[in-house]
Design a protein around this motif. Structure first.
Motif: not given
Ligand code: MUC
Ligand code: MG
Length: 367
Positions: A212-231
Motif C-alpha cells: 500500500d505505497l502511496t507515492l513513488a519518487e525519482e526511482l530511476c533517472p529522468a534522463d533515461d527518457v524512454m525507460g522512465r516514461r515506460w516505467l
C-alpha cells in the motif's frame, strides 16, 4: 523601501545521525544563512542548503555568488519588485538554493513591513501541516525502530522510505519490515533518488505490491527518457518528480512528457515566488504535490511549512518537515516543535524567524 545589503554567512552544525540515500549522505549541515537588509529597518532571513549531488552548488559557491553577483545586482531595488529581482537573478543560470534563499528573505521583509505572516500573504489556507518523516538507509530493523520512535515521540504517521540500493530486494525487505512493524494505519511512500534503472524499479514495485505505497519518487533517472516514461506508464501510484523538476519549465516538461504524475515542491530550490508558479502549474494540470525537504535546517523547514500551509493542494498531504530532528542543534531562538504529527507556522509578521545570537556566533564559519 530599498535593499541595502545582503549577507551570506556560512555555518556548520553536525547531524546526530547522518541521512543516507541513493544519491548521497549528509553528516553536517554546512548551510548558508542569508540576511537581506533594507533602509527601512526590516531584515529578511532564510537559509540555503548546498546539495552538490542534486544542484552542483557548494557552501563556497553559494556565498560567492551572493556576495559577488547577486548582492551588487539587487542593492537599491525594492523588496516588493520580485519580477525585477528575478530578472536580475536569472542573468545567472543555476544556483537554485542561493536564489531561493534571497527570494524567501524578501518575502519575509514584505510580510514584516505589512504586519502579516508570509503564509497569509501567499494564500492563507491554514496555519499548520501534517509532517512526513524521511527514513534513510540502514538495516531494516533499525529503520523500523527509528520510525516507531518518531511515531511514538512526535505522533508522525507518514513515512517516506529511501530506496534505490542494489540489489533492490534490500529495499523491498526494508519496506516490508516497516509495513509489518508499523501496521496498516501509517502511510508509506518511497524515494529512489535515481538509484535504480527503469526495469529494476518496475521489478521492485512489483515485489512491493501489497504494501500500500502511496507515492513513488525519482526511482530511476529522468534522463533515461524512454525507460522512465515506460516505467511511469506502467506504475499505478503517483510517480513524483523531485530532482528532475526543479523549476517551472522542468515541471511542465516532466508532466507533459509522461515522466512524472506528481511533483515535489521544495522551497529550498524554488523559493516562494517560483514555488507559487510550480503550485499553480500542478493545480492547473490537476496533479498532486507534496512539500519536499532539501534536508533543511529549522529555518528552511519553517519556510517549507509556511508555503505548504498557504494552499489547499500542498496542505492536503503531509509535508517532509522533520529532517531537522536529526541535527545536533540549530539557529532559531525558539526551536520548531512537532506535536501530534503536526508543525504549526508562526503567527508573527513575515516568517517569524528570530535567531539565537549565541548559536549563530558558535556555528558561523566566517569569523
Ligand atoms: C529527497 O527528497 O530526495 C535527498 C536528495 C535530495 O535532493 O533531496 C533529499 C531528499
Ligand atoms: Mg526526493
Amino acid at each position: 523601501m530599498k535593499i541595502t545589503a545582503i549577507e551570506a554567512i556560512p555555518f556548520a552544525i553536525p547531524y546526530k545521525k547522518p541521512l543516507k540515500f541513493a544519491s548521497g549522505e549528509v553528516h553536517t549541515a554546512e548551510h548558508v544563512l542569508v540576511r537581506v537588509h533594507t533602509d527601512d529597518g526590516p531584515v529578511g532571513v532564510a537559509e540555503a542548503p548546498p546539495r552538490p549531488f542534486t544542484y552542483g552548488e557548494t557552501q563556497a559557491s553559494i556565498t560567492a555568488v551572493i556576495d559577488k553577483v547577486f548582492a551588487p545586482q539587487l542593492t537599491g531595488l525594492a523588496p516588493t519588485a520580485r519580477e525585477a529581482v528575478h530578472a536580475r537573478l536569472n542573468r545567472t543560470v543555476g544556483n537554485p538554493t542561493a536564489k531561493s534563499a534571497v527570494d524567501m528573505a524578501l518575502w519575509d521583509i514584505i510580510g514584516q513591513s505589512l504586519g502579516i505572516s508570509v503564509t497569509e500573504l501567499l494564500g492563507g489556507f491554514t496555519d499548520r501541516m501534517r509532517v512526513s518523516h524521511m527514513v534513510g538507509f540502514a538495516p531494516p530493523e533499525q529503520m523500523v525502530a527509528e520510525a516507531q520512535r518518531i511515531r511514538d515521540t512526535y505522533g508522525i504517521t507518514t513515512f517516506k522510505v529511501k530506496v534505490g540500493r542494489r540489489p533492490f530486494m534490500l529495499d523491498v525487505e526494508a519496506c516490508r519490515a516497516l509495513r509489518e512493524g508499523l501496521g496498516d494505519d501509517v502511510e508509506l511512500y518511497i524515494d529512489g533518488n535515481r538509484g535504480w534503472t527503469a526495469s529494476e524499479s518496475a521489478r521492485a514495485l512489483r515485489a512491493m505490491d501489497g504494501l500500500d505505497l502511496t507515492l513513488a519518487e525519482e526511482l530511476c533517472p529522468a534522463d533515461d527518457v524512454m525507460g522512465r516514461r515506460w516505467l511511469v506508464s506502467h506504475t499505478d501510484i503517483p510517480f513524483v518528480a523531485d530532482e528532475s523538476a526543479t523549476r517551472p519549465g522542468e515541471v511542465t516538461r516532466e508532466l507533459l512528457s509522461g515522466s512524472a504524475t506528481a511533483i515535489s515542491i521544495k522551497t529550498a530550490r524554488t523559493g516562494f515566488t517560483y514555488s507559487q508558479r510550480v503550485h499553480h502549474l500542478c493545480e492547473g494540470l490537476g496533479v498532486e504535490a507534496v512539500m519536499g525537504n532539501q534536508i533543511d535546517g529549522q529555518i528552511g523547514t519553517l519556510c517549507t511549512a509556511v508555503f505548504g500551509s498557504a494552499y489547499e493542494l500542498t496542505a492536503r498531504r503531509a509535508g517532509e518537515l522533520s529532517n531537522f530532528l536529526d541535527m545536533s542543534d540549530d539557529l532559531l531562538a525558539e526551536p520548531l516543535r512537532i506535536e501530534d504529527g503536526t508543525l504549526r507556522v508562526r503567527e508573527s509578521a513575515g516568517l517569524g524567524i528570530e535567531l539565537d545570537p549565541e548559536k549563530l556566533a558558535r556555528y558561523r564559519q566566517d569569523t
